[in-house]
Motif scaffolding. Sequence first.
Motif, PDB file in Angstrom:
ATOM      1  N   MET A 205       0.834  -1.195   0.000  1.00 42.07           N
ATOM      2  CA  MET A 205       0.000   0.000   0.000  1.00 42.07           C
ATOM      3  C   MET A 205       0.873   1.251   0.000  1.00 42.07           C
ATOM      4  O   MET A 205       0.575   2.238  -0.693  1.00 42.07           O
ATOM      5  N   GLU A 206       1.963   1.196   0.743  1.00 41.79           N
ATOM      6  CA  GLU A 206       2.870   2.345   0.804  1.00 41.79           C
ATOM      7  C   GLU A 206       3.494   2.622  -0.572  1.00 41.79           C
ATOM      8  O   GLU A 206       3.682   3.779  -0.962  1.00 41.79           O
ATOM      9  N   ARG A 207       3.791   1.552  -1.310  1.00 46.57           N
ATOM     10  CA  ARG A 207       4.346   1.725  -2.656  1.00 46.57           C
ATOM     11  C   ARG A 207       3.327   2.395  -3.573  1.00 46.57           C
ATOM     12  O   ARG A 207       3.678   3.293  -4.357  1.00 46.57           O
ATOM     13  N   ALA A 208       2.088   1.976  -3.484  1.00 46.19           N
ATOM     14  CA  ALA A 208       1.041   2.579  -4.299  1.00 46.19           C
ATOM     15  C   ALA A 208       0.851   4.053  -3.952  1.00 46.19           C
ATOM     16  O   ALA A 208       0.728   4.906  -4.838  1.00 46.19           O
ATOM     17  N   LEU A 209       0.840   4.355  -2.676  1.00 43.39           N
ATOM     18  CA  LEU A 209       0.651   5.741  -2.251  1.00 43.39           C
ATOM     19  C   LEU A 209       1.835   6.612  -2.648  1.00 43.39           C
ATOM     20  O   LEU A 209       1.668   7.800  -2.951  1.00 43.39           O
ATOM     21  N   ALA A 210       3.037   6.032  -2.654  1.00 48.47           N
ATOM     22  CA  ALA A 210       4.214   6.782  -3.090  1.00 48.47           C
ATOM     23  C   ALA A 210       4.083   7.189  -4.555  1.00 48.47           C
ATOM     24  O   ALA A 210       4.464   8.298  -4.949  1.00 48.47           O
ATOM     25  N   LYS A 211       3.540   6.282  -5.370  1.00 49.33           N
ATOM     26  CA  LYS A 211       3.318   6.618  -6.783  1.00 49.33           C
ATOM     27  C   LYS A 211       2.261   7.715  -6.901  1.00 49.33           C
ATOM     28  O   LYS A 211       2.411   8.662  -7.701  1.00 49.33           O
ATOM     29  N   LEU A 212       1.204   7.614  -6.124  1.00 48.33           N
ATOM     30  CA  LEU A 212       0.170   8.640  -6.143  1.00 48.33           C
ATOM     31  C   LEU A 212       0.697   9.974  -5.626  1.00 48.33           C
ATOM     32  O   LEU A 212       0.214  11.043  -6.032  1.00 48.33           O
ATOM     33  N   ASP A 213       1.693   9.917  -4.746  1.00 50.15           N
ATOM     34  CA  ASP A 213       2.316  11.150  -4.257  1.00 50.15           C
ATOM     35  C   ASP A 213       2.865  11.995  -5.397  1.00 50.15           C
ATOM     36  O   ASP A 213       2.910  13.222  -5.310  1.00 50.15           O
ATOM     37  N   SER A 214       3.286  11.331  -6.480  1.00 49.69           N
ATOM     38  CA  SER A 214       3.916  12.048  -7.595  1.00 49.69           C
ATOM     39  C   SER A 214       2.940  12.979  -8.308  1.00 49.69           C
ATOM     40  O   SER A 214       3.371  13.894  -9.024  1.00 49.69           O
ATOM     41  N   ILE A 215       1.632  12.778  -8.128  1.00 50.20           N
ATOM     42  CA  ILE A 215       0.640  13.658  -8.756  1.00 50.20           C
ATOM     43  C   ILE A 215      -0.333  14.250  -7.733  1.00 50.20           C
ATOM     44  O   ILE A 215      -1.261  14.970  -8.109  1.00 50.20           O
ATOM     45  N   LYS A 216      -0.122  13.973  -6.460  1.00 47.59           N
ATOM     46  CA  LYS A 216      -1.096  14.354  -5.431  1.00 47.59           C
ATOM     47  C   LYS A 216      -1.446  15.842  -5.475  1.00 47.59           C
ATOM     48  O   LYS A 216      -2.620  16.223  -5.324  1.00 47.59           O
ATOM     49  N   ASP A 217      -0.442  16.700  -5.697  1.00 42.52           N
ATOM     50  CA  ASP A 217      -0.696  18.140  -5.715  1.00 42.52           C
ATOM     51  C   ASP A 217      -1.505  18.577  -6.925  1.00 42.52           C
ATOM     52  O   ASP A 217      -2.001  19.715  -6.966  1.00 42.52           O
ATOM     53  N   SER A 218      -1.657  17.699  -7.901  1.00 40.72           N
ATOM     54  CA  SER A 218      -2.412  18.032  -9.116  1.00 40.72           C
ATOM     55  C   SER A 218      -3.757  17.318  -9.179  1.00 40.72           C
ATOM     56  O   SER A 218      -4.395  17.299 -10.240  1.00 40.72           O
ATOM     57  N   VAL A 219      -4.180  16.718  -8.070  1.00 47.95           N
ATOM     58  CA  VAL A 219      -5.413  15.925  -8.054  1.00 47.95           C
ATOM     59  C   VAL A 219      -6.569  16.700  -7.443  1.00 47.95           C
ATOM     60  O   VAL A 219      -6.433  17.321  -6.390  1.00 47.95           O
ATOM     61  N   VAL A 220      -7.706  16.660  -8.128  1.00 50.45           N
ATOM     62  CA  VAL A 220      -8.983  17.089  -7.580  1.00 50.45           C
ATOM     63  C   VAL A 220      -9.737  15.816  -7.216  1.00 50.45           C
ATOM     64  O   VAL A 220      -9.978  14.961  -8.077  1.00 50.45           O
ATOM     65  N   TRP A 221     -10.089  15.658  -5.950  1.00 52.12           N
ATOM     66  CA  TRP A 221     -10.736  14.424  -5.493  1.00 52.12           C
ATOM     67  C   TRP A 221     -12.250  14.542  -5.617  1.00 52.12           C
ATOM     68  O   TRP A 221     -12.839  15.547  -5.218  1.00 52.12           O
ATOM     69  N   TRP A 222     -12.859  13.502  -6.171  1.00 58.05           N
ATOM     70  CA  TRP A 222     -14.316  13.517  -6.325  1.00 58.05           C
ATOM     71  C   TRP A 222     -14.973  12.405  -5.540  1.00 58.05           C
ATOM     72  O   TRP A 222     -14.369  11.367  -5.273  1.00 58.05           O
ATOM     73  N   THR A 223     -16.240  12.637  -5.185  1.00 59.09           N
ATOM     74  CA  THR A 223     -17.023  11.632  -4.461  1.00 59.09           C
ATOM     75  C   THR A 223     -18.320  11.286  -5.192  1.00 59.09           C
ATOM     76  O   THR A 223     -18.907  10.246  -4.933  1.00 59.09           O
ATOM     77  N   ALA A 224     -18.776  12.149  -6.073  1.00 58.77           N
ATOM     78  CA  ALA A 224     -20.007  11.906  -6.841  1.00 58.77           C
ATOM     79  C   ALA A 224     -19.660  11.759  -8.312  1.00 58.77           C
ATOM     80  O   ALA A 224     -18.831  12.514  -8.843  1.00 58.77           O
ATOM     81  N   GLY A 225     -20.294  10.808  -8.972  1.00 57.53           N
ATOM     82  CA  GLY A 225     -19.965  10.495 -10.354  1.00 57.53           C
ATOM     83  C   GLY A 225     -20.152  11.637 -11.325  1.00 57.53           C
ATOM     84  O   GLY A 225     -19.536  11.668 -12.402  1.00 57.53           O
ATOM     85  N   ALA A 226     -20.990  12.625 -10.973  1.00 59.21           N
ATOM     86  CA  ALA A 226     -21.232  13.753 -11.863  1.00 59.21           C
ATOM     87  C   ALA A 226     -20.081  14.750 -11.877  1.00 59.21           C
ATOM     88  O   ALA A 226     -20.003  15.604 -12.774  1.00 59.21           O
ATOM     89  N   GLU A 227     -19.173  14.659 -10.908  1.00 63.24           N
ATOM     90  CA  GLU A 227     -18.151  15.699 -10.760  1.00 63.24           C
ATOM     91  C   GLU A 227     -17.134  15.699 -11.894  1.00 63.24           C
ATOM     92  O   GLU A 227     -16.805  16.763 -12.453  1.00 63.24           O
ATOM     93  N   THR A 228     -16.588  14.541 -12.241  1.00 64.74           N
ATOM     94  CA  THR A 228     -15.564  14.515 -13.292  1.00 64.74           C
ATOM     95  C   THR A 228     -16.085  15.011 -14.638  1.00 64.74           C
ATOM     96  O   THR A 228     -15.412  15.827 -15.284  1.00 64.74           O
ATOM     97  N   PRO A 229     -17.240  14.567 -15.128  1.00 67.82           N
ATOM     98  CA  PRO A 229     -17.726  15.115 -16.391  1.00 67.82           C
ATOM     99  C   PRO A 229     -17.860  16.637 -16.359  1.00 67.82           C
ATOM    100  O   PRO A 229     -17.564  17.309 -17.350  1.00 67.82           O
ATOM    101  N   GLN A 230     -18.284  17.173 -15.214  1.00 66.37           N
ATOM    102  CA  GLN A 230     -18.418  18.625 -15.113  1.00 66.37           C
ATOM    103  C   GLN A 230     -17.054  19.299 -15.094  1.00 66.37           C
ATOM    104  O   GLN A 230     -16.854  20.345 -15.737  1.00 66.37           O
ATOM    105  N   LEU A 231     -16.096  18.717 -14.367  1.00 70.13           N
ATOM    106  CA  LEU A 231     -14.746  19.269 -14.326  1.00 70.13           C
ATOM    107  C   LEU A 231     -14.110  19.252 -15.711  1.00 70.13           C
ATOM    108  O   LEU A 231     -13.422  20.204 -16.102  1.00 70.13           O
ATOM    109  N   LEU A 232     -14.338  18.167 -16.452  1.00 71.81           N
ATOM    110  CA  LEU A 232     -13.824  18.083 -17.817  1.00 71.81           C
ATOM    111  C   LEU A 232     -14.517  19.101 -18.722  1.00 71.81           C
ATOM    112  O   LEU A 232     -13.869  19.785 -19.525  1.00 71.81           O
TER     113      LEU A 232
END
Length: 368
Positions: A205-232
């Motif tokens: 899990m730590e290895r996976a999170l380390a990879k995600l760390d490489s883009i973490k500052d550029s991530v917008v986190w979503w919880t509802a399926g409608a969010e990404t289509p609207q962001l795009l």
Amino acid sequence: MKLAKMFMATSALTLAANVATAEEMANELTLVSWGGAYQASQNKAYVEPYLAMHPEVKVTWDESSGEAVAKLRAMNEAGNVTWDLVDATASDSMRLCDEGLAEEINHDEALAAAPDGTSASDDFGDLIVSDCFVPQIVYSTTFGYRTDMVGDTAPSSVCDIFDLAKYPGKRSLQKRPIDNVEWALYCDGVAKDEIYDVLGADGGMERALAKLDSIKDSVVWWTAGAETPQLLADGEVVFGSTFNGRLFSAIAEQNQPIGMLWDMQSFDLDGWVVPAGLPADRKARVMDFLKFATDTQRLADQAKYISYGPARASSAPLVGKHADLGIDMAPHMPTDPANASNVHVYDYEWWADNRDDLNAKFEAWLAK
């Protein structure tokens, strides 16, 4: 053991008989789903035809499926289950079943057979991943991208998500470990068939999170399926993960400048679960609706409105054109061979067993 099996069989037959002959059923149904295009497709394919036959019934929608486990736990503890039928992912259905929060279903007794007489259990086949789960659709979580923000070379690999130099800009990812950690390990060099072995081992899990760390500052986190289509659509992100049906709606129905990245799309199942402990009149109505809503024609009809593959084998040949656009829907399904050359097969049981622990680690990482 024989007596127990006889009792279970007798109970299932009694339930089936009660569903078929009950004179008094509750006339209100609270259905829980995900909102958006998917819920709209359910309403068109299942609910409206059912209400046309049963005008006495009132249906209320709740869009809390993403919190199904937590909310049913709370309702159960309070002794006040207000939901009647819940749309859930396969892994969530397993958790609810294991915790006694969902009813076990005798699929062949409670559900309609295929038109040729094939039993429901054979028609759904391996997609019945839990005794408490009635499959509806096969869908995928995948990526959309802004076609006018990726330059001359469109992305072709899921690992392009991690390439900020080639594709600068924000990305949107679902605020949960599922899918994100699998993609991270895959793009960190882990073979597909070894992802869960690595993820379950010390440091995985730590290895996976380390990879995600490489883009973490550029991530917008979503919880509802409608969010990404609207962001795009708004141009706020260059890439975004979401359900393939959401992207189909944005591309085909709304003509947004969005492309689909099918590489390493994550296959998953959605289906119904019946909350445990419903009063007899509510349960009778639920089972009557459930039998109708999951028959061959209804599951095929849903594909007229959204690009999710029907869970019944007998439904697939009936999938035709989009109800409004008139386009052939088969090429837009995640299961179409042209879209499925490199897929990630989601491990339902592994996540059912490990999700609480990895959720905690993921939340701790987010808070850093």
